[in-house]
Structure formats: C-alpha cells, structure tokens
Design a protein around this motif. Structure first.
Motif, PDB file in Angstrom:
ATOM      1  N   ASP A   9       0.833  -1.263   0.047  1.00  0.00           N
ATOM      2  CA  ASP A   9      -0.029   0.079   0.132  1.00  0.00           C
ATOM      3  C   ASP A   9       0.814   1.361   0.069  1.00  0.00           C
ATOM      4  OD1 ASP A   9      -2.457  -1.437  -0.208  1.00  0.00           O
ATOM      5  OD2 ASP A   9      -2.713  -1.144   2.007  1.00  0.00           O
ATOM      6  N   ARG A  10       1.851   1.310   0.691  1.00  0.00           N
ATOM      7  CA  ARG A  10       2.873   2.568   0.670  1.00  0.00           C
ATOM      8  C   ARG A  10       3.442   2.665  -0.399  1.00  0.00           C
ATOM      9  NH1 ARG A  10       5.991   1.217   6.307  1.00  0.00           N
ATOM     10  NH2 ARG A  10       4.056   1.547   7.798  1.00  0.00           N
ATOM     11  N   ARG A  11       3.995   1.584  -1.275  1.00  0.00           N
ATOM     12  CA  ARG A  11       4.512   1.721  -2.511  1.00  0.00           C
ATOM     13  C   ARG A  11       3.587   2.159  -3.639  1.00  0.00           C
ATOM     14  NH1 ARG A  11       9.153  -2.550  -3.673  1.00  0.00           N
ATOM     15  NH2 ARG A  11       9.417  -1.025  -5.329  1.00  0.00           N
ATOM     16  N   GLU A  12       2.383   1.450  -3.501  1.00  0.00           N
ATOM     17  CA  GLU A  12       1.342   1.943  -4.310  1.00  0.00           C
ATOM     18  C   GLU A  12       1.023   3.659  -4.068  1.00  0.00           C
ATOM     19  OE1 GLU A  12      -1.950  -0.757  -3.378  1.00  0.00           O
ATOM     20  OE2 GLU A  12      -1.379  -1.764  -5.142  1.00  0.00           O
ATOM     21  N   ASN A  13       1.008   4.109  -3.108  1.00  0.00           N
ATOM     22  CA  ASN A  13       0.741   5.469  -2.777  1.00  0.00           C
ATOM     23  C   ASN A  13       1.890   6.330  -3.065  1.00  0.00           C
ATOM     24  OD1 ASN A  13      -1.720   4.886  -1.458  1.00  0.00           O
ATOM     25  ND2 ASN A  13      -0.910   4.863   0.589  1.00  0.00           N
ATOM     26  N   ARG A  14       3.136   5.827  -3.125  1.00  0.00           N
ATOM     27  CA  ARG A  14       4.143   6.665  -3.672  1.00  0.00           C
ATOM     28  C   ARG A  14       4.143   6.600  -5.263  1.00  0.00           C
ATOM     29  NH1 ARG A  14       8.974   3.831  -1.563  1.00  0.00           N
ATOM     30  NH2 ARG A  14       9.094   2.798  -3.648  1.00  0.00           N
ATOM     31  N   LEU A  15       3.705   5.407  -5.677  1.00  0.00           N
ATOM     32  CA  LEU A  15       3.531   5.382  -7.329  1.00  0.00           C
ATOM     33  C   LEU A  15       2.596   6.212  -7.530  1.00  0.00           C
ATOM     34  CD1 LEU A  15       3.925   3.820 -10.010  1.00  0.00           C
ATOM     35  CD2 LEU A  15       2.145   2.354  -9.082  1.00  0.00           C
ATOM     36  N   ARG A  16       1.307   6.457  -6.926  1.00  0.00           N
ATOM     37  CA  ARG A  16       0.327   7.350  -7.503  1.00  0.00           C
ATOM     38  C   ARG A  16       0.646   8.795  -7.370  1.00  0.00           C
ATOM     39  NH1 ARG A  16      -2.721   3.239  -6.027  1.00  0.00           N
ATOM     40  NH2 ARG A  16      -3.050   1.719  -7.836  1.00  0.00           N
ATOM     41  N   HIS A  18       3.767   9.553  -7.817  1.00  0.00           N
ATOM     42  CA  HIS A  18       4.710   9.916  -8.917  1.00  0.00           C
ATOM     43  C   HIS A  18       3.728  10.335 -10.177  1.00  0.00           C
ATOM     44  CE1 HIS A  18       8.562   9.560  -7.148  1.00  0.00           C
ATOM     45  NE2 HIS A  18       8.075   8.509  -6.748  1.00  0.00           N
ATOM     46  N   LEU A  19       2.651   9.765 -10.312  1.00  0.00           N
ATOM     47  CA  LEU A  19       1.784   9.529 -11.578  1.00  0.00           C
ATOM     48  C   LEU A  19       1.091  10.995 -11.412  1.00  0.00           C
ATOM     49  CD1 LEU A  19       0.635   7.894 -13.940  1.00  0.00           C
ATOM     50  CD2 LEU A  19      -1.252   7.340 -12.096  1.00  0.00           C
ATOM     51  N   PHE A  20       0.790  11.537 -10.297  1.00  0.00           N
ATOM     52  CA  PHE A  20       0.014  12.854 -10.172  1.00  0.00           C
ATOM     53  C   PHE A  20       1.077  13.857 -10.476  1.00  0.00           C
ATOM     54  CE2 PHE A  20      -3.431  10.864  -7.555  1.00  0.00           C
ATOM     55  CZ  PHE A  20      -4.249  11.035  -8.023  1.00  0.00           C
ATOM     56  N   GLU A  21       2.552  13.783 -10.279  1.00  0.00           N
ATOM     57  CA  GLU A  21       3.309  14.643 -10.649  1.00  0.00           C
ATOM     58  C   GLU A  21       3.462  14.448 -12.069  1.00  0.00           C
ATOM     59  OE1 GLU A  21       6.805  12.889  -8.417  1.00  0.00           O
ATOM     60  OE2 GLU A  21       6.126  13.979  -6.734  1.00  0.00           O
ATOM     61  N   GLN A  22       3.381  13.389 -12.872  1.00  0.00           N
ATOM     62  CA  GLN A  22       3.641  13.385 -14.312  1.00  0.00           C
ATOM     63  C   GLN A  22       2.210  14.125 -14.651  1.00  0.00           C
ATOM     64  OE1 GLN A  22       3.258   9.431 -16.066  1.00  0.00           O
ATOM     65  NE2 GLN A  22       3.706  10.317 -17.863  1.00  0.00           N
ATOM     66  N   PHE A  23       1.114  13.939 -14.280  1.00  0.00           N
ATOM     67  CA  PHE A  23       0.119  14.631 -14.673  1.00  0.00           C
ATOM     68  C   PHE A  23       0.212  16.037 -14.697  1.00  0.00           C
ATOM     69  CE2 PHE A  23      -4.293  17.077 -14.028  1.00  0.00           C
ATOM     70  CZ  PHE A  23      -4.877  16.581 -14.800  1.00  0.00           C
ATOM     71  N   ASP A  24       0.670  16.731 -13.398  1.00  0.00           N
ATOM     72  CA  ASP A  24       1.117  18.020 -13.324  1.00  0.00           C
ATOM     73  C   ASP A  24       1.864  18.557 -14.169  1.00  0.00           C
ATOM     74  OD1 ASP A  24      -0.765  18.261 -11.281  1.00  0.00           O
ATOM     75  OD2 ASP A  24       0.631  17.917  -9.599  1.00  0.00           O
ATOM     76  N   MET A  25       2.840  17.979 -14.678  1.00  0.00           N
ATOM     77  CA  MET A  25       4.016  18.022 -15.702  1.00  0.00           C
ATOM     78  C   MET A  25       3.326  18.343 -17.034  1.00  0.00           C
ATOM     79  SD  MET A  25       6.881  15.629 -14.093  1.00  0.00           S
ATOM     80  CE  MET A  25       8.385  16.016 -15.458  1.00  0.00           C
ATOM     81  N   VAL A  26       2.543  17.058 -17.485  1.00  0.00           N
ATOM     82  CA  VAL A  26       1.766  17.347 -18.708  1.00  0.00           C
ATOM     83  C   VAL A  26       0.912  18.528 -18.963  1.00  0.00           C
ATOM     84  CG1 VAL A  26       0.139  16.154 -20.177  1.00  0.00           C
ATOM     85  CG2 VAL A  26       2.253  14.774 -19.062  1.00  0.00           C
ATOM     86  N   ASP A  27       0.217  18.670 -17.728  1.00  0.00           N
ATOM     87  CA  ASP A  27      -0.906  19.691 -17.365  1.00  0.00           C
ATOM     88  C   ASP A  27      -0.175  21.142 -18.010  1.00  0.00           C
ATOM     89  OD1 ASP A  27      -3.554  20.876 -17.212  1.00  0.00           O
ATOM     90  OD2 ASP A  27      -2.828  21.903 -15.479  1.00  0.00           O
ATOM     91  N   GLN A  28       0.990  21.216 -17.279  1.00  0.00           N
ATOM     92  CA  GLN A  28       1.650  22.615 -17.261  1.00  0.00           C
ATOM     93  C   GLN A  28       2.264  22.822 -18.769  1.00  0.00           C
ATOM     94  OE1 GLN A  28       2.109  24.995 -15.214  1.00  0.00           O
ATOM     95  NE2 GLN A  28       2.656  26.219 -16.926  1.00  0.00           N
ATOM     96  N   ALA A  29       2.829  21.540 -19.466  1.00  0.00           N
ATOM     97  CA  ALA A  29       3.335  21.549 -20.847  1.00  0.00           C
ATOM     98  C   ALA A  29       2.242  21.955 -21.613  1.00  0.00           C
ATOM     99  CB  ALA A  29       4.081  20.136 -21.120  1.00  0.00           C
ATOM    100  N   LEU A  30       1.065  21.594 -21.562  1.00  0.00           N
ATOM    101  CA  LEU A  30      -0.120  21.855 -22.381  1.00  0.00           C
ATOM    102  C   LEU A  30      -0.351  23.231 -22.360  1.00  0.00           C
ATOM    103  CD1 LEU A  30      -2.384  18.711 -22.191  1.00  0.00           C
ATOM    104  CD2 LEU A  30      -1.216  19.376 -24.072  1.00  0.00           C
ATOM    105  N   TRP A  31      -0.494  23.781 -21.155  1.00  0.00           N
ATOM    106  CA  TRP A  31      -0.854  25.154 -20.982  1.00  0.00           C
ATOM    107  C   TRP A  31       0.318  26.004 -21.611  1.00  0.00           C
ATOM    108  CZ3 TRP A  31      -5.301  27.021 -20.622  1.00  0.00           C
ATOM    109  CH2 TRP A  31      -6.180  26.413 -19.824  1.00  0.00           C
ATOM    110  N   ASP A  32       1.469  25.778 -21.390  1.00  0.00           N
ATOM    111  CA  ASP A  32       2.816  26.615 -22.083  1.00  0.00           C
ATOM    112  C   ASP A  32       2.781  26.390 -23.435  1.00  0.00           C
ATOM    113  OD1 ASP A  32       3.525  27.005 -19.406  1.00  0.00           O
ATOM    114  OD2 ASP A  32       5.013  25.811 -19.380  1.00  0.00           O
ATOM    115  N   ALA A  33       2.320  25.313 -24.124  1.00  0.00           N
ATOM    116  CA  ALA A  33       2.389  25.029 -25.460  1.00  0.00           C
ATOM    117  C   ALA A  33       1.376  25.892 -25.975  1.00  0.00           C
ATOM    118  CB  ALA A  33       2.177  23.657 -25.825  1.00  0.00           C
TER     119      ALA A  33
END
Length: 94
Positions: A9-16, A18-33
């Motif tokens: 469960d702890r490792r799954e939470n850490r994984l999620r 990272h997944l949310f961080e990736q989402f935020d990075m993509v979201d920012q890249a789209l807005w910047d584009a």
C-alpha cells in the motif's frame, strides 16, 4: 517490520504520487504550449519541447515502479489491475 500488505500500500501510494506529478507536468506543458502558440513565442515553444524529456523520464519511473511492484510483491488480482491501469495512464500522459 510492517506486514507485506502495508508495504505494498505504501509503495502504491508513492507510485500514485509520481503519477500525479507526471499529470501536473503534462498539464503545465499543455498550457505552456498553448500560450506559446497564442503569443507566437518560439523560445517558450522550444522550452516546452526541451521539458518533454522530464515527462518521459517520469513515465519510465512510473512504469519501472509498477513492474517492480508486480514482480517483487506478487499482488492479488485487484492490485495488479490497479498497477496495470497506472502504467497505461502514465503511457497515455507521456
């Protein structure tokens, strides 16, 4: 030492996380584009393209963690489905 289920469960939470961080990075890249297109700003567009490597790296990190969790923890079917879903989401974001 915590039970294996809590460790998973702890490792799954850490994984999620990272997944949310990736989402935020993509979201920012789209807005910047979009902003670079509206402003016809070549430097900003170049910056978006250069930052794409960090999004790719985050995807590989998420993918690696998913595979490692499956291989090392032998999770039950529900957990495997969630981990595979996380991998697919990461790939689509990438």
């Amino acid at each position: 030492m915590p039970p294996p289920e809590q460790m998973l469960d702890r490792r799954e939470n850490r994984l999620r996380k990272h997944l949310f961080e990736q989402f935020d990075m993509v979201d920012q890249a789209l807005w910047d584009a979009l902003a670079s297109l509206q402003a016809a700003d070549k430097a900003m567009a170049r910056s978006v393209m250069e930052n794409d490597a960090s999004i790719n790296n985050k995807h590989y990190q998420v993918e690696h963690e998913c595979v490692e969790l499956i291989a090392m923890n032998q999770p039950v079917a529900r957990d495997v489905r969630e981990l595979l879903s996380d991998m697919h989401i990461s790939a689509e974001l990438e």
